[in-house]
Design a protein around this motif. Structure first.
Motif, PDB file in Angstrom:
ATOM      1  N   LEU A 203       0.673  -1.130   0.144  1.00  0.00           N
ATOM      2  CA  LEU A 203      -0.115  -0.066  -0.153  1.00  0.00           C
ATOM      3  C   LEU A 203       1.110   0.600   0.568  1.00  0.00           C
ATOM      4  O   LEU A 203       0.301   2.388  -0.127  1.00  0.00           O
ATOM      5  N   GLN A 210      -3.684   3.304   9.332  1.00  0.00           N
ATOM      6  CA  GLN A 210      -4.021   3.357   7.513  1.00  0.00           C
ATOM      7  C   GLN A 210      -4.128   1.703   7.283  1.00  0.00           C
ATOM      8  O   GLN A 210      -4.910   1.758   6.669  1.00  0.00           O
ATOM      9  N   SER A 214      -7.094   0.131   5.897  1.00  0.00           N
ATOM     10  CA  SER A 214      -7.561  -0.317   4.154  1.00  0.00           C
ATOM     11  C   SER A 214      -8.105  -1.562   4.634  1.00  0.00           C
ATOM     12  O   SER A 214      -8.583  -2.353   3.219  1.00  0.00           O
TER      13      SER A 214
END
Length: 327
Positions: A203, A210, A214
Motif C-alpha cells: 500500500l 491506516q 485499508s
C-alpha cells in the motif's frame, strides 16, 4: 478425518551449514524440512489442532523425508500427491551472524509449481473448518495464482473461515506481479496476517492504523499485523488492539517466525465457535495476539524453521509467567 485447518502449499528440504559460516566454505550441511504452510502445520499440531496439509512432491527421497516428518508430527498427509516427472523443491540458508539469513531457492519447475485449478479435489475441504493460504503458492508457477484463488473461493462457498498470510517472497516474482496478485486475494480471506514491511510493500507509506483500516475495507474481517520487536496490532471493525512483544535476549534465525505467529494466532481463534462475531473477537483477540507474539519470538531462537515450536502447555505457561519444570 476431520480437520481444524487445511493448508495447501509447497514444502522443501532445507540445507544449512552444520556450524556457523557461509555455504561456500562450510564442510558439512544439515538437512531438515521447511516451507510456510508446513511450518504452520507443525506449529498448529503441537498446539493441539488437527491439520491437513496438501501439496505435490517429487517421487524422490526428499519427498519421502517431508512426508515422514509431517506425519511424525501428527499432520494429516493423506491428500499429498507424488509426481514422477518433477522434483521436490530444495532451499539453502546461511547466516553470517548479523541480519536475516540469506536464502537460496531451488524450486523452479518443482512438483508443487505445477499445481493448477484442475488438481483441486472437493474432498480436500471435506470435514474441515478453516483454510490457510499464503502468498508464496501463487508465486510458484504459471497456474498457481489461479489455483490459490480457486481454492479460496471454494472454501468460502463451503462456509469455511479463511486466513491469508502474504508471506512476500520477492525472489520468486516481480514486485508488480506480487503486488497485483496479493491485493486481489485479500477480499477472499477473513483473517489477513501481514507484516508491517509487507503492508508498506502493498500500500505504500501509511500509518499502522491506516494499513489496518485499508485491509479491512478490502474485505478482511480481522487483520493481525506483525510488528517484529514491537509486538503486534489487531484490527476489526472500529477496534484496534495493541499487544506488547514477548522479549527475547538474542535473535538467532528469523525464518519461520511469521509462520509461528500465524499458528499461535489461529490456534486461539479456532478455540471459539464463532470467532468472527464481534462479541467473541473483542474478548479473545488480545490473547490471540499475545500467543502469536510468544510463538513468533520463540521461533527466532532456533536455526530450524519450526523445530523449537512449543506445545500448548508450554506456550500457556510462558504467557502466564510460569516457570516450567525441566528436571
Amino acid at each position: 478425518m476431520k480437520a481444524d485447518v487445511v493448508t495447501i502449499g509447497e514444502s522443501m528440504v532445507l540445507f544449512q551449514p552444520y556450524t556457523e559460516g557461509t555455504i561456500n566454505y562450510t564442510p558439512l550441511l544439515s538437512k531438515s524440512v521447511g516451507g510456510a504452510e508446513s511450518n504452520l502445520a507443525f506449529g498448529l499440531s503441537r498446539l493441539g489442532k488437527k491439520v491437513r496439509w496438501i501439496s505435490r512432491l517429487g517421487s524422490d527421497p526428499f519427498g519421502d523425508l517431508i512426508l515422514a516428518t509431517l506425519s511424525g508430527e501428527g499432520v494429516d498427509i493423506s491428500y499429498a500427491k507424488r509426481d514422477d516427472n518433477a522434483p521436490t523443491a530444495l532451499y539453502f540458508k546461511e547466516s553470517k551472524g548479523y541480519g536475516d539469513p540469506n536464502v537460496f531457492y531451488y524450486r523452479k519447475h518443482s512438483a508443487a509449481s505445477k499445481l493448477s485449478s484442475e488438481d483441486i479435489e472437493a474432498s480436500w475441504l471435506d470435514d474441515a473448518r478453516h483454510l490457510h493460504m499464503t502468498g508464496i503458492t501463487p508465486a510458484l508457477g504459471e497456474n498457481t495464482a489461479d489455483f490459490t484463488r480457486e481454492v479460496m473461493k471454494r472454501a468460502r462457498e463451503k462456509g469455511m473461515t479463511i486466513s491469508f498470510d502474504p508471506n512476500l517472497r520477492r525472489k520468486l516474482w516481480s514486485d508488480e506481479q506480487a503486488r497485483e496478485v496479493l491485493l486481489s486475494l485479500i477480499p477472499l480471506c477473513d483473517i489477513f496476517l501481514p507484516g508491517i514491511e509487507e503492508a508498506e510493500f502493498l500500500l505504500g507509506e501509511k500509518t499502522k492504523e491506516q494499513y489496518g483500516k485499508s485491509f479491512l475495507d478490502m474485505g478482511a474481517s480481522v487483520v493481525a499485523m506483525k510488528l517484529g520487536a514491537e509486538g503486534s496490532l489487531g484490527f476489526f471493525q472500529d477496534e484496534v488492539v495493541n499487544v506488547a512483544p514477548y522479549k527475547v535476549d538474542k535473535v538467532i534465525d528469523t525464518v519461520g517466525a511469521g509462520d509461528a505467529f500465524a499458528a499461535g494466532f489461529l490456534s486461539r481463534v479456532l478455540d471459539e465457535e464463532n470467532p468472527l462475531a464481534f462479541y467473541e473477537m473483542k474478548h479473545f483477540l488480545p490473547e490471540a495476539l499475545k500467543r502469536a507474539n510468544v510463538m513468533g519470538a520463540l521461533a527466532t531462537q532456533f536455526k530450524g524453521d519450526w523445530e523449537g515450536a512449543p506445545t500448548l502447555e508450554e506456550v500457556s505457561g510462558l504467557m502466564g509467567g510460569k516457570q516450567m519444570v525441566t528436571r
